[in-house]
Design a protein around this motif. Structure first.
Motif, PDB file in Angstrom:
ATOM      1  N   THR A 137       1.940  13.528   8.994  1.00 49.96           N
ATOM      2  CA  THR A 137       1.409  12.239   9.428  1.00 49.96           C
ATOM      3  C   THR A 137       0.836  12.298  10.841  1.00 49.96           C
ATOM      4  O   THR A 137       0.217  11.339  11.296  1.00 49.96           O
ATOM      5  CB  THR A 137       2.504  11.152   9.384  1.00 49.96           C
ATOM      6  OG1 THR A 137       3.599  11.557  10.224  1.00 49.96           O
ATOM      7  CG2 THR A 137       2.998  10.962   7.969  1.00 49.96           C
ATOM      8  N   TRP A 147      -1.508   3.210   8.131  1.00 47.27           N
ATOM      9  CA  TRP A 147      -1.016   2.250   7.143  1.00 47.27           C
ATOM     10  C   TRP A 147      -0.940   2.855   5.745  1.00 47.27           C
ATOM     11  O   TRP A 147       0.068   2.639   5.035  1.00 47.27           O
ATOM     12  CB  TRP A 147      -1.868   0.991   7.151  1.00 47.27           C
ATOM     13  CG  TRP A 147      -1.519   0.009   6.075  1.00 47.27           C
ATOM     14  CD1 TRP A 147      -2.358  -0.535   5.159  1.00 47.27           C
ATOM     15  CD2 TRP A 147      -0.215  -0.536   5.779  1.00 47.27           C
ATOM     16  NE1 TRP A 147      -1.683  -1.380   4.306  1.00 47.27           N
ATOM     17  CE2 TRP A 147      -0.369  -1.406   4.653  1.00 47.27           C
ATOM     18  CE3 TRP A 147       1.048  -0.370   6.342  1.00 47.27           C
ATOM     19  CZ2 TRP A 147       0.698  -2.103   4.105  1.00 47.27           C
ATOM     20  CZ3 TRP A 147       2.125  -1.071   5.772  1.00 47.27           C
ATOM     21  CH2 TRP A 147       1.945  -1.920   4.681  1.00 47.27           C
ATOM     22  N   VAL A 150       2.259   4.803   5.636  1.00 43.70           N
ATOM     23  CA  VAL A 150       3.424   3.911   5.560  1.00 43.70           C
ATOM     24  C   VAL A 150       3.588   3.380   4.135  1.00 43.70           C
ATOM     25  O   VAL A 150       4.714   3.288   3.621  1.00 43.70           O
ATOM     26  CB  VAL A 150       3.276   2.743   6.554  1.00 43.70           C
ATOM     27  CG1 VAL A 150       4.350   1.684   6.315  1.00 43.70           C
ATOM     28  CG2 VAL A 150       3.361   3.255   7.994  1.00 43.70           C
ATOM     29  N   GLN A 151       2.479   3.062   3.478  1.00 46.45           N
ATOM     30  CA  GLN A 151       2.555   2.568   2.099  1.00 46.45           C
ATOM     31  C   GLN A 151       3.172   3.618   1.175  1.00 46.45           C
ATOM     32  O   GLN A 151       3.997   3.287   0.301  1.00 46.45           O
ATOM     33  CB  GLN A 151       1.154   2.198   1.604  1.00 46.45           C
ATOM     34  CG  GLN A 151       0.578   0.956   2.263  1.00 46.45           C
ATOM     35  CD  GLN A 151      -0.774   0.584   1.699  1.00 46.45           C
ATOM     36  OE1 GLN A 151      -0.882  -0.159   0.721  1.00 46.45           O
ATOM     37  NE2 GLN A 151      -1.833   1.100   2.297  1.00 46.45           N
ATOM     38  N   LEU A 154       6.904   3.780   1.846  1.00 51.91           N
ATOM     39  CA  LEU A 154       7.579   2.623   1.250  1.00 51.91           C
ATOM     40  C   LEU A 154       7.735   2.807  -0.256  1.00 51.91           C
ATOM     41  O   LEU A 154       8.770   2.452  -0.835  1.00 51.91           O
ATOM     42  CB  LEU A 154       6.785   1.346   1.546  1.00 51.91           C
ATOM     43  CG  LEU A 154       6.835   0.827   2.984  1.00 51.91           C
ATOM     44  CD1 LEU A 154       5.875  -0.349   3.157  1.00 51.91           C
ATOM     45  CD2 LEU A 154       8.252   0.412   3.363  1.00 51.91           C
TER      46      LEU A 154
END
Length: 302
Positions: A137, A147, A150-151, A154
């Motif tokens: 990352t 983002w 992060v998705q 998650l």
């Protein structure tokens, strides 16, 4: 693990390594919500006739709350997150990041009652796996990727929680029936989302073929095998599928989509997969001692 368990694990590792490629192809022409709706609806249509022969909704009585929770954490949330992420990220990067599932599973296991001593190698594995995520990352990402990354993480967290719910509260439900119910719930959840976000032009042949394979093979067949795998080896070991997925995702991404395998991707991926393997390793139980499962299992199913 039994021979049947290893066969199921290998089959799942391959089948769930393919969707990253298919999603990348499909999202070029189909919106993420429409993709999830198509995938879940196709899978449900394939399985509902078989599920009806296994007792239908009567078998699910008393299991709707855990079923809805499982569907939300395994399908409804993660699939749209991954589809959104792959609009930006390479399919190989997405597959590698999803390999953090066992790392999350180890931490979650401590939170839900696994109080056995944790070997140093497992803590080391957690650190190594997180270092791989940091590398992938950081050096391995481009501007605007924060983002989407992060998705994916998650989604991986949802993938780590869902098998625990299945293992504890959904044991005993036939896999085909459970899969059909989860997919139908997910499809119904996305109908209004897609309806309100239209119009949706007809996609081309490649996107349609990708959606068909996603729905029939990577969804309907895959979830039946996944629930069977959880029943066979338990929730914790079922997350070992995440070790094999990245290898398939990276290989297909490079061969079919010509995605570059950079040094950061190679090293970060190796750290994530190796660290996850070490983090979820468990010492062998002596032959004369009973095996103590990390998660309580009830008469109901995953």
């Amino acid at each position: 693990m039994t021979r049947r368990g290893w066969l199921l694990l290998g089959a799942m590792g391959f089948i769930w390594g393919v969707p990253y490629l298919l999603i990348k192809v499909a999202v070029a022409e189909v919106s993420p919500p429409a993709l999830v709706l198509a995938r879940t609806a196709i899978g449900a249509v394939v399985l509902v006739p078989f599920a009806a022969r296994q007792g239908g909704l009567s078998v699910l009585r008393g299991h709707w709350r855990p079923l809805l929770a499982f569907a939300a954490l395994e399908i409804i949330g993660p699939w749209v997150l991954l589809s959104n992420a792959e609009v930006t990220l390479a399919s190989s990067t997405t597959g590698l990041l999803v390999a953090t599932v066992p790392v999350f599973a180890v931490v979650l296991g401590r939170l839900v009652g696994d109080r056995r001593p944790v070997a140093p190698v497992r803590w080391f594995g957690l650190v190594v796996g997180l270092a791989g995520v940091a590398l992938l990352t950081g050096l391995g990402s481009a501007p605007g990727h924060a983002w989407p990354i992060v998705q994916v993480l998650l989604a991986a967290l949802g993938y780590a929680i869902a098998p625990i719910i299945a293992d504890r509260a959904l044991q005993g439900i036939p896999p085909v029936l459970l899969t059909a119910a989860c997919l139908a719930v997910a499809a119904l959840a996305y109908v209004p989302v897609v309806a309100l976000s239209g119009p949706h032009p007809m996609p081309g042949a490649k996107a349609l073929a990708s959606l068909a394979v996603l729905g029939v093979v990577c969804t309907a067949l895959a979830f039946v095998l996944f629930f069977t795998l959880i029943t066979e080896v338990g929730a914790a070991r079922s997350t070992l599928v995440a070790y094999l997925n990245p290898l398939v995702a990276v290989t297909l991404g490079a061969l079919v989509l010509s995605e570059p395998v950079t040094a950061a991707v190679a090293v970060g991926g190796a750290l994530i997969v190796g660290g996850s393997a070490a983090a979820s390793s468990r010492p062998r139980q002596p032959v004369d001692e009973p095996v103590v499962r990390p998660l309580a299992r009830t008469p109901s199913s995953s």
